[in-house]
Design a protein around this motif. Structure first.
Motif, mmCIF file in Angstrom:
data_model
loop_
_atom_site.group_PDB
_atom_site.id
_atom_site.type_symbol
_atom_site.label_atom_id
_atom_site.label_comp_id
_atom_site.label_asym_id
_atom_site.label_seq_id
_atom_site.Cartn_x
_atom_site.Cartn_y
_atom_site.Cartn_z
ATOM 1 N N PRO A 224 0.818 -1.222 0.000
ATOM 2 C CA PRO A 224 0.000 0.000 0.000
ATOM 3 C C PRO A 224 0.849 1.268 0.000
ATOM 4 O O PRO A 224 1.896 1.327 0.653
ATOM 5 N N LEU B 45 -6.761 5.296 -0.489
ATOM 6 C CA LEU B 45 -8.155 4.880 -0.323
ATOM 7 C C LEU B 45 -8.980 5.143 -1.577
ATOM 8 O O LEU B 45 -9.700 4.253 -2.062
ATOM 9 N N LEU B 46 -8.876 6.342 -2.138
ATOM 10 C CA LEU B 46 -9.732 6.729 -3.262
ATOM 11 C C LEU B 46 -9.303 6.111 -4.588
ATOM 12 O O LEU B 46 -10.149 5.754 -5.415
ATOM 13 N N PHE C 139 -6.643 3.519 -5.021
ATOM 14 C CA PHE C 139 -6.226 2.108 -5.018
ATOM 15 C C PHE C 139 -7.037 1.240 -4.054
ATOM 16 O O PHE C 139 -6.761 0.045 -3.932
ATOM 17 N N GLU C 140 -8.007 1.846 -3.353
ATOM 18 C CA GLU C 140 -8.852 1.123 -2.397
ATOM 19 C C GLU C 140 -8.012 0.407 -1.344
ATOM 20 O O GLU C 140 -8.251 -0.741 -0.994
ATOM 21 N N GLU C 141 -6.994 1.126 -0.853
ATOM 22 C CA GLU C 141 -6.108 0.601 0.187
ATOM 23 C C GLU C 141 -6.314 1.403 1.473
ATOM 24 O O GLU C 141 -6.487 2.622 1.428
ATOM 25 N N TRP C 142 -6.287 0.707 2.601
ATOM 26 C CA TRP C 142 -6.312 1.388 3.890
ATOM 27 C C TRP C 142 -5.411 0.627 4.851
ATOM 28 O O TRP C 142 -5.548 -0.590 5.011
#
Length: 299
Positions: free
Chosen positions: A96, A256-257, A259-262
């Protein structure tokens, strides 16, 4: 009011620099989904070199005749720049964005520690303790031995070590070496190394999206360097420098926006520890700098 205005302008420039650097990273991470690493870094280096030449011509700051000592230091500095680009870009390709960015926030701590070890700079026990706590925060992010830990988890740490060496060398360059010359050689070395390396990989056809991403990255990385240098010349260092940590906010938002990673909770806690100790180190250095002239006057 003038001092407040300088601090505000310097803080805005530093925040802008970190936005440029982090959006550049996001652009490259997105481009690497379509383009091989060596090809992407060569193309970005090529575009950046062209932009740097145009910028240097406009500013009249490109100086190619340098003292022998500076030439060797710039050469070694370029090697570290190439290595850092490889390790950090490989890291964000495989982990990430926010995780890699959080580890890079340990850079001020590593530079302070290396300055004490190799340049003889004074570091008291309070700053040393803050550095050790900050590195504990790095371990919370990397989490060696835990599930999800692999070789790519170490890559940002290698990048931090290489950038630390690069920054120490920057301190030792003579004043007659213009910053734009150093930046130009950085861009050229990245272009040359990854250009040679890209000969041995299969190139991917460039879509309009990948061209736009790599082109944007080449402009953003120059913006990051220009804004960063400008920020450090304006206002109080202890007020301006902590805004470098806004890059972590950008990394969290973009991760988050886009790569949809958190990040996991331990990563967020580790990042908070690194930022807190880094800010303490900045303020501690300012207080010591202010106290030094008073001590001289007493003598």
């Amino acid at each position: 009011m003038a001092g407040f205005s300088d601090n505000l302008r310097g803080s805005a420039l530093m925040a802008g620099s970190m936005a440029c650097f982090t959006i550049n990273d996001a652009c490259m991470k997105a481009a690497l989904a379509e383009v091989p690493l060596f090809q992407a870094l060569f193309l970005r280096g090529l575009a950046t070199t062209v932009w740097m030449l145009l910028l240097a011509r406009a500013l009249g700051g490109l100086k190619l005749r340098l003292p022998r000592r500076d030439r060797w230091m710039i050469l070694i500095r370029n090697v570290t720049e190439v290595g850092a680009a490889y390790f950090f870009m490989t890291a964000i390709l495989n982990m990430p964005l926010a995780n890699a960015s959080a580890i890079m926030q340990a850079l001020p701590l590593s530079v302070t520690l290396a300055g004490a070890l190799f340049l003889g700079e004074a570091v008291g026990w309070r700053r040393l303790a803050a550095i050790l706590v900050g590195f504990a925060g790095v371990l919370m992010i990397v989490r060696p031995g835990m599930a999800g830990f692999d070789v790519y988890s170490v890559y940002p740490l290698v990048a931090v070590a290489l950038v630390t060496v690069r920054d120490l060398l920057s301190r030792k360059l003579s004043a007659e070496v213009p910053s734009v010359t150093v930046a130009f050689f950085n861009a050229f070395s990245v272009m040359a190394f990854f250009g040679v390396g890209s000969v041995f990989v299969d190139w991917a056809p460039l879509s309009g999206r990948s061209v736009l991403l790599v082109g944007a990255a080449s402009v953003l990385i120059i913006g990051g360097y220009v804004f960063s240098v400008s920020a450090m010349r304006v206002g109080d260092l202890a007020l301006v420098a902590p805004f470098r940590y806004t890059s972590l906010l950008w990394a969290l938002i973009l991760g988050l926006l886009v790569f949809e990673e958190w990040p996991a909770v331990p990563t967020l806690i580790g990042a908070a520890v690194i930022v807190a100790t880094g800010i303490y180190t900045f303020y501690r250095e300012r207080n010591l700098a202010r106290a030094a002239p008073k001590a001289l006057r007493v003598r």
